[in-house]
Write an enzyme that holds these catalytic residues in place. Structure first.
Site, PDB file in Angstrom:
ATOM      1  NE  ARG A  90      -6.565   1.242  11.279  1.00  0.00           N
ATOM      2  CZ  ARG A  90      -5.328   1.008  10.835  1.00  0.00           C
ATOM      3  NH1 ARG A  90      -4.412   1.936  10.960  1.00  0.00           N
ATOM      4  NH2 ARG A  90      -5.011  -0.130  10.272  1.00  0.00           N
ATOM      5  CE1 TYR A 126      11.632  32.084   0.623  1.00  0.00           C
ATOM      6  CE2 TYR A 126      11.967  29.705   0.598  1.00  0.00           C
ATOM      7  CZ  TYR A 126      11.621  30.880  -0.054  1.00  0.00           C
ATOM      8  OH  TYR A 126      11.284  30.846  -1.378  1.00  0.00           O
ATOM      9  CG  MET A 183       8.533  23.246  -2.911  1.00  0.00           C
ATOM     10  SD  MET A 183       7.402  24.122  -3.990  1.00  0.00           S
ATOM     11  CE  MET A 183       6.262  24.829  -2.820  1.00  0.00           C
ATOM     12  CE  LYS A 212      -0.270  -0.159   5.031  1.00  0.00           C
ATOM     13  NZ  LYS A 212      -1.057  -0.610   6.202  1.00  0.00           N
TER      14      LYS A 212
HETATM   15  C1  LIG Z   1      -0.235  -1.498   6.952  1.00  0.00           C
HETATM   16  C2  LIG Z   1      -0.813  -2.753   7.462  1.00  0.00           C
HETATM   17  C3  LIG Z   1      -0.010  -3.899   7.603  1.00  0.00           C
HETATM   18  C4  LIG Z   1       1.499  -3.874   7.450  1.00  0.00           C
HETATM   19  O1  LIG Z   1       2.041  -3.290   8.600  1.00  0.00           O
HETATM   20  P1  LIG Z   1       3.617  -3.207   8.876  1.00  0.00           P
HETATM   21  O2  LIG Z   1       3.696  -2.674  10.249  1.00  0.00           O
HETATM   22  O3  LIG Z   1       4.164  -2.266   7.862  1.00  0.00           O
HETATM   23  O4  LIG Z   1       4.170  -4.576   8.721  1.00  0.00           O
HETATM   24  C5  LIG Z   1      -0.633  -5.083   7.951  1.00  0.00           C
HETATM   25  N1  LIG Z   1      -1.965  -5.135   8.177  1.00  0.00           N
HETATM   26  C6  LIG Z   1      -2.757  -4.046   8.090  1.00  0.00           C
HETATM   27  C7  LIG Z   1      -4.210  -4.171   8.381  1.00  0.00           C
HETATM   28  C8  LIG Z   1      -2.207  -2.817   7.752  1.00  0.00           C
HETATM   29  O5  LIG Z   1      -2.995  -1.734   7.688  1.00  0.00           O
END
Ligand SMILES: *Cc1c(COP(=O)(O)O)cnc(C)c1O
Length: 382
Positions: A141, A270, A318, A44
């Site tokens: 969550r 800056y 930037m 992801k």
């Molecule tokens: C991002 C995520 C992972 C991976 O987590 P890491 O700490 O990077 O290994 C696994 N399961 C879920 C549900 C996640 O959101």
């Protein structure tokens, strides 16, 4: 001017991604969990900044059985690149998108019957759409609450052309030295699995572990694990050492764009937050917060030049930073700069950068913006 820019020759900053190191990390994790536990490689957020499609391909080469993304769009990019492997989507998918999920044979995380019905409606008569459910055992969550799981599974069983293939949970504190809450979540998840089993509706694929939990709670490996951060060679926990050797995969580089000696009393950047007190030899490095080099690193960060540390002077702009090279002999135009990674005998780790930037290693690499071209190093090209 139709010829594309040659990277890194024509670039002022770029990230080198070491694919053999990534595959070696995945294989080391596979060895740690054993051959019966599947690896679901988490790619992801542009593979934590490493680049979605190349990392996904490398993960599959290294034996990962499934790819994990957060959003539908990420899954569609993988399909568009020709990847046929199963893809688990962790996050919310809008109801209207059920059509794409069915069409591209993606595995969404589903926690409403409405979505299952929409998916069913878009699944061809001779096909089955597979989904996973997420159990919120204490993350607060996404996910079904523990008591909702069995009723949900029962109701889902009567919806045609959809199958709950997997059930998973996610730990909130697996990286911490105090194991209490993790163990509590694990107990809740085991109870849910037992209840589903007793009701005859337990999904076949059970998974729980992110990188930290893989090492902190081996009894929770179940059928599959979902490593992210560890596959990129970064530490899942600052509280304990990772028990297997992992190699960082990404090195962020730039080249010196100017070197000169400023007189005493000369402001830099800056706000004039740094003023030279003596003649100071500085190098201009064309990287800034517009690339993901956090502005909080102003007067705080360091980079490597000739294998030595050069501190950032003044604010991060930037597009540029200025670093002090007064103590490093013979710095020249276009010399290689390392912002993250190793150079000579020195290294700046994502963990060190994270500490300076008051964040975590995850954010350091994920924040490297698309403007920074990635180049993929692969000795063993397939
Ligand atoms: C991002 C995520 C992972 C991976 O987590 P890491 O700490 O990077 O290994 C696994 N399961 C879920 C549900 C996640 O959101």
């Amino acid at each position: 001017m139709s010829e594309p820019l040659s990277i890194p020759e024509g670039a002022v900053t770029w990230a080198e991604v070491n694919l053999p190191a990534y595959r070696a990390n995945l294989r080391a994790i596979q060895t740690f969990v054993g051959p019966r536990v599947q690896i679901f490689a988490v790619v992801k957020a542009n593979a934590y900044g490493h680049g979605l499609v190349p990392m996904a391909r490398a993960a599959l080469q290294a034996g990962a059985r499934r790819l994990v993304v957060h959003r539908l769009d990420e899954a569609l990019q993988l399909r568009a690149s020709g990847i046929q492997a199963p893809i688990l989507i962790l996050g919310y998918v809008p109801l209207a998108a059920a059509r794409w999920v069915a069409q591209h044979r993606l595995t969404p995380t589903v926690i409403t019957l409405e979505f299952l019905e929409a998916l069913s409606a878009h699944t061809p008569a001779d096909a089955v759409s597979e989904v996973h459910i997420n159990v919120d055992t204490g993350m607060g969550r996404y996910g079904l609450l523990p008591d909702e799981v069995v009723p949900f599974l029962r109701a889902a069983a009567s919806i045609p052309r959809v199958r709950i293939e997997g059930i998973y949970t996610h730990f909130a504190t697996a990286d911490e030295a105090d194991r209490t809450y993790m163990l509590q979540q694990w107990r809740v998840f085991q109870d849910v699995l037992t209840a589903a089993e007793a009701a005859g509706v337990r999904p076949p694929v059970r998974h729980a572990c992110n990188s930290a939990a893989i090492f902190a709670l081996p009894e929770a490996h179940l059928d599959a694990v979902r490593p992210g951060i560890a596959t990129y060679g970064l530490r899942p926990s600052l509280d304990w050492e990772t028990p297997i050797a992992l190699q960082p995969v990404l090195t962020w580089k730039a080249r010196v764009a100017r070197v000169r000696t400023l007189p005493p009393g000369h402001g830099i950047g800056y706000g004039r937050t740094y003023v030279t007190s003596k003649p100071t030899t500085v190098a201009l490095v064309p990287v800034g917060y517009g690339d993901g080099y956090h502005r909080i690193l102003s007067n705080k960060g360091q980079v490597l030049i000739h294998g030595q540390r050069a501190p950032v002077l003044g604010r991060v702009s930037m597009d540029q930073i200025v670093v002090n090279v007064s103590h490093i002999p013979n710095v020249a135009l276009e010399d290689e700069v390392v912002l993250l990674g190793q150079q000579g005998g020195e290294a700046i780790s994502a963990e060190e950068l994270a500490a300076w930037a008051q964040t975590i290693n995850y954010e350091v690499v994920t924040a490297i913006l698309p403007r920074v071209p990635r180049i993929y190093l692969d000795e063993a090209a397939p």
